[in-house]
Motif scaffolding. Structure first.
Motif, PDB file in Angstrom:
ATOM      1  N   ILE A 197       0.836  -1.202   0.000  1.00  0.00           N
ATOM      2  CA  ILE A 197       0.000   0.000   0.000  1.00  0.00           C
ATOM      3  C   ILE A 197       0.871   1.253   0.000  1.00  0.00           C
ATOM      4  N   GLU A 198       1.962   1.227   0.747  1.00  0.00           N
ATOM      5  CA  GLU A 198       2.874   2.374   0.751  1.00  0.00           C
ATOM      6  C   GLU A 198       3.452   2.616  -0.641  1.00  0.00           C
ATOM      7  N   ARG A 199       3.761   1.542  -1.364  1.00  0.00           N
ATOM      8  CA  ARG A 199       4.256   1.696  -2.740  1.00  0.00           C
ATOM      9  C   ARG A 199       3.170   2.294  -3.644  1.00  0.00           C
ATOM     10  N   LYS A 200       1.935   1.842  -3.456  1.00  0.00           N
ATOM     11  CA  LYS A 200       0.825   2.395  -4.240  1.00  0.00           C
ATOM     12  C   LYS A 200       0.641   3.884  -3.948  1.00  0.00           C
ATOM     13  N   ILE A 201       0.794   4.252  -2.682  1.00  0.00           N
ATOM     14  CA  ILE A 201       0.657   5.662  -2.303  1.00  0.00           C
ATOM     15  C   ILE A 201       1.755   6.486  -2.984  1.00  0.00           C
ATOM     16  N   GLU A 202       2.978   5.980  -2.971  1.00  0.00           N
ATOM     17  CA  GLU A 202       4.091   6.699  -3.615  1.00  0.00           C
ATOM     18  C   GLU A 202       3.830   6.866  -5.112  1.00  0.00           C
ATOM     19  N   LEU A 203       3.347   5.803  -5.754  1.00  0.00           N
ATOM     20  CA  LEU A 203       3.038   5.896  -7.186  1.00  0.00           C
ATOM     21  C   LEU A 203       1.932   6.919  -7.446  1.00  0.00           C
ATOM     22  N   SER A 204       0.928   6.916  -6.596  1.00  0.00           N
ATOM     23  CA  SER A 204      -0.172   7.858  -6.749  1.00  0.00           C
ATOM     24  C   SER A 204       0.293   9.295  -6.536  1.00  0.00           C
ATOM     25  N   LEU A 205       1.174   9.500  -5.563  1.00  0.00           N
ATOM     26  CA  LEU A 205       1.703  10.841  -5.324  1.00  0.00           C
ATOM     27  C   LEU A 205       2.507  11.332  -6.525  1.00  0.00           C
ATOM     28  N   THR A 206       3.295  10.439  -7.106  1.00  0.00           N
ATOM     29  CA  THR A 206       4.076  10.792  -8.294  1.00  0.00           C
ATOM     30  C   THR A 206       3.144  11.134  -9.458  1.00  0.00           C
ATOM     31  N   LYS A 207       2.112  10.318  -9.630  1.00  0.00           N
ATOM     32  CA  LYS A 207       1.147  10.546 -10.708  1.00  0.00           C
ATOM     33  C   LYS A 207       0.425  11.875 -10.509  1.00  0.00           C
ATOM     34  N   ARG A 208       0.064  12.184  -9.248  1.00  0.00           N
ATOM     35  CA  ARG A 208      -0.610  13.446  -8.967  1.00  0.00           C
ATOM     36  C   ARG A 208       0.299  14.629  -9.280  1.00  0.00           C
ATOM     37  N   GLU A 209       1.564  14.502  -8.920  1.00  0.00           N
ATOM     38  CA  GLU A 209       2.523  15.566  -9.194  1.00  0.00           C
ATOM     39  C   GLU A 209       2.642  15.821 -10.703  1.00  0.00           C
ATOM     40  N   GLU A 210       2.699  14.739 -11.482  1.00  0.00           N
ATOM     41  CA  GLU A 210       2.766  14.879 -12.946  1.00  0.00           C
ATOM     42  C   GLU A 210       1.522  15.566 -13.487  1.00  0.00           C
ATOM     43  N   LYS A 211       0.362  15.173 -12.981  1.00  0.00           N
ATOM     44  CA  LYS A 211      -0.898  15.779 -13.435  1.00  0.00           C
ATOM     45  C   LYS A 211      -0.970  17.250 -13.040  1.00  0.00           C
ATOM     46  N   GLN A 212      -0.419  17.592 -11.874  1.00  0.00           N
ATOM     47  CA  GLN A 212      -0.429  18.993 -11.461  1.00  0.00           C
ATOM     48  C   GLN A 212       0.459  19.833 -12.377  1.00  0.00           C
ATOM     49  N   LYS A 213       1.595  19.267 -12.789  1.00  0.00           N
ATOM     50  CA  LYS A 213       2.459  19.979 -13.734  1.00  0.00           C
ATOM     51  C   LYS A 213       1.746  20.154 -15.071  1.00  0.00           C
ATOM     52  N   GLU A 214       1.057  19.109 -15.495  1.00  0.00           N
ATOM     53  CA  GLU A 214       0.306  19.180 -16.748  1.00  0.00           C
ATOM     54  C   GLU A 214      -0.801  20.225 -16.646  1.00  0.00           C
ATOM     55  N   LEU A 215      -1.446  20.304 -15.481  1.00  0.00           N
ATOM     56  CA  LEU A 215      -2.499  21.292 -15.265  1.00  0.00           C
ATOM     57  C   LEU A 215      -1.943  22.708 -15.346  1.00  0.00           C
TER      58      LEU A 215
END
Length: 127
Positions: free
Chosen positions: A81-99
Motif C-alpha cells: 500500500i505504501e508503494r501504491k501511495i508513492e506511485l499515486s503521489l508521483t502521478k498526482r505531481e505529474e498531473k499537477q504539472k500538466e495542469l
C-alpha cells in the motif's frame, strides 16, 4: 457594427475541456490516496493489535506462529500500500504539472483574444 468572433475559440474550448479533465483526474487520484492511507492506517492498527495479543497472553506455539505469520502478512500488505501511495503521489505531481501547462496555454489564448478584440474595435472605429 460587425460581430466579433475569436478565430481560436475552438482551440481555447478544447484546452479548457482538457484542463477540466485533468482536474477531475487529480481529484480521483486524491481520493485514491485518501483511501489508501485509510487502509494503511487500518492495517497498522490491526498489526499493533496482533502484536499486543502475541505478547499479552500465554499462547501455545502454533497460535504464536500463526499470529507471527499473520503479522508478517499484514506488514507485506502495508508495504504494498505504501508503494501504491508513492506511485499515486508521483502521478498526482505529474498531473499537477500538466495542469499548470494547460492553465498557461489558456491564459495565453485569453491574452491573444483580448488583443485581437482590441484590434477589432480599433478597426471598427476606423470604418
Amino acid at each position: 457594427m460587425a460581430k466579433y468572433k475569436f478565430k481560436f475559440q475552438s482551440i481555447k474550448n478544447v484546452k479548457e475541456m482538457l484542463e477540466k479533465k485533468i482536474q477531475e483526474e487529480i481529484s480521483r487520484i486524491n481520493k485514491q490516496i485518501e483511501d489508501l492511507r485509510f487502509e494503511l492506517k487500518h492495517l497498522t492498527n490491526e498489526r499493533k493489535r496482533v502484536s499486543i495479543q502475541m505478547t499479552e497472553k500465554s499462547t501455545i506455539v502454533s497460535d504464536y506462529q500463526s499470529m507471527k505469520m499473520y503479522g508478517s502478512h499484514l506488514q507485506q500488505q502495508m508495504e504494498a500500500i505504501e508503494r501504491k501511495i508513492e506511485l499515486s503521489l508521483t502521478k498526482r505531481e505529474e498531473k499537477q504539472k500538466e495542469l499548470v501547462e494547460r492553465k498557461k496555454e489558456i491564459k495565453s489564448l485569453e491574452i491573444i483574444k483580448e488583443n485581437d478584440y482590441l484590434n477589432f474595435l480599433s478597426e471598427e472605429r476606423k470604418n
